[in-house]
Design an enzyme around this catalytic site. Structure first.
Site, PDB file in Angstrom:
ATOM      1  N   ASP A  43       0.866  -1.183   0.000  1.00 32.13           N
ATOM      2  CA  ASP A  43       0.000   0.000   0.000  1.00 32.13           C
ATOM      3  C   ASP A  43       0.904   1.235   0.000  1.00 32.13           C
ATOM      4  O   ASP A  43       2.027   1.173  -0.482  1.00 32.13           O
ATOM      5  CB  ASP A  43      -0.945  -0.038   1.208  1.00 32.13           C
ATOM      6  CG  ASP A  43      -2.266   0.662   0.925  1.00 32.13           C
ATOM      7  OD1 ASP A  43      -2.236   1.827   0.488  1.00 32.13           O
ATOM      8  OD2 ASP A  43      -3.336   0.060   1.141  1.00 32.13           O
TER       9      ASP A  43
ATOM     10  N   HIS B 150       2.386   2.039  -3.160  1.00 28.91           N
ATOM     11  CA  HIS B 150       1.526   3.031  -3.788  1.00 28.91           C
ATOM     12  C   HIS B 150       2.078   4.443  -3.669  1.00 28.91           C
ATOM     13  O   HIS B 150       1.342   5.418  -3.818  1.00 28.91           O
ATOM     14  CB  HIS B 150       0.122   2.972  -3.185  1.00 28.91           C
ATOM     15  CG  HIS B 150      -0.594   1.675  -3.429  1.00 28.91           C
ATOM     16  ND1 HIS B 150      -1.851   1.412  -2.930  1.00 28.91           N
ATOM     17  CD2 HIS B 150      -0.214   0.547  -4.094  1.00 28.91           C
ATOM     18  CE1 HIS B 150      -2.219   0.188  -3.285  1.00 28.91           C
ATOM     19  NE2 HIS B 150      -1.238  -0.352  -3.991  1.00 28.91           N
TER      20      HIS B 150
END
Length: 392
Positions: free
Chosen positions: A217, A240
């Site tokens: 993430d 991310h």
């Protein structure tokens, strides 16, 4: 004689002062900890912490080399002075669901002048829990624990640790001030759900330097109430990227201000430097940001402002009420993994203001032609090299 007597008293007082302020070791093994990787050592760790917290000198809770299973623990304060938590060993989180359905694995709360270090490893054993991470589709989902959380911690330093395979976020910073996180490695598979590296909210004066983060993430996520953050010398990927938000889903306290991200590298991340706000009624502002001297290696969306954030459609689409202004992107180069290398999608009701693109070089080597940029509802300027050609 009197002078000699006075000198002796001074020497004695100095010796006593040294003894009082001397570092005292509180070894968890002295409190019953067993390094067999199977015995729950929560009670031993908490006993060592309790005594160290009451010590008036410079106490160190010491976790020596070895493998220690540790269930959910909270190390609370305030303590009587500065305190160090030194991890030399390998800490393993529980793998039985009845033991790990908690909000946090290791939690430090209400502390001043805390140091957490030692070169040890925090193993969240996330593989045993990731299948339970279905909150995106299940409103009754269970809570999975953060590996290490800091609540209301001030003037503190976290350094030289390794966190692997967190069940959820690796490190959470909430309500903290003047907290430094440096020289720490974070790792989880690129497809592991919600394993953010560092997530922070309602905190100020946070420094993150010399980090390597590989996760599933955001490498770093800055949520509402985050102010005065300095991020530098960080390597991110997979993951991310570094995100501000998401913000503005509801409420009126959605501010993030005074953020600098410098001298960072992104490898094969889905996003690079990202600001995301919901197309929802929440009110807030994002201001005084600088992204500088950043290398992007095949990054999906190297530069992105998305004020129509909707990760799980359908969403209630309305103009975002989060105002973004005074954002500078300077000396950002490398390669884009998508044709649209720069996306600046701002709010129709609150256009982005004072956005600067300076010396941007993000070529795209895939099919479909050269890299492009997309802008909407934005006021700013471009300076120096612009690849892709600027849309402002």
């Amino acid at each position: 004689m009197g002078l000699k007597f006075t000198f002796c008293w001074v020497c004695l007082l100095l010796c006593l002062l040294v003894l009082i302020t001397e570092a005292q070791i509180f070894n968890v093994k002295d409190y019953g900890a067993i390094a067999d990787g199977a015995t729950d050592n929560s009670e031993a760790f908490l006993k060592a912490w309790k005594e160290a917290c009451q010590w008036t000198g410079r106490p160190k809770v010491w976790i020596p080399y070895g493998t220690y299973k540790l269930n959910s623990v909270t190390f609370g304060g305030p303590c009587k002075g500065p305190i160090a938590f030194v991890i030399k060993g390998y800490l393993k989180a529980p793998t039985i669901p009845s033991e790990f359905f908690t909000e946090n694995w290791i939690n430090f709360r209400y502390l001043d002048r805390l140091t957490v270090s030692g070169g040890g490893i925090l193993d969240g054993q996330g593989k045993e829990a990731w299948s339970f991470n279905d909150c995106n589709t299940n409103s009754n989902c269970v809570t999975l624990p953060t590996t290490m959380r800091f609540d209301f911690v001030t003037n503190s330093w976290v350094h030289h640790l390794r966190s692997i395979n967190s069940k959820n976020t690796h490190f959470v910073v909430f309500g903290c001030e003047n907290l430094n996180i440096t020289n720490t490695r974070i790792a989880a598979p690129g497809d592991s759900p919600n394993t953010d590296g560092i997530k922070m909210a309602d905190s100020t004066s946070i420094t993150i330097k010399r980090m390597k983060i590989r996760t599933g993430d955001d490498c770093i996520a800055m949520l509402p109430g985050t102010k005065n953050v300095n991020i530098a010398d960080l390597v991110c990927g997979p993951g991310h990227g570094i995100s501000i938000g998401s913000l503005g889903k509801d409420g009126d306290q959605n501010d993030v201000t005074d953020i600098s991200v410098r001298n960072c590298t992104f490898h094969n991340t889905s996003d690079g430097v990202r600001i995301k706000t919901w197309a929802s009624p929440g009110i807030g502002k994002v201001s005084n940001l600088i992204y500088e001297d950043i290398f992007m290696n095949h990054v999906g969306n190297p530069i992105i402002i998305d004020q129509e954030y909707c990760p799980y459609p359908p969403c209630s689409q309305q103009a975002s009420r989060v105002q973004i202004n005074n954002v500078t992107y300077r000396n950002i180069w490398g390669s884009s993994g998508s044709k649209v290398a720069v996306t600046l999608r701002c709010s129709q009701s609150r256009p982005c203001r004072d956005v600067v693109l300076e010396n941007i070089n993000l070529p795209y080597y895939g099919q479909g032609g050269n890299a492009t940029a997309f802008c909407s509802n934005i006021k700013g300027l471009s300076v120096g090299q612009q690849n892709p050609p600027s849309c402002m």
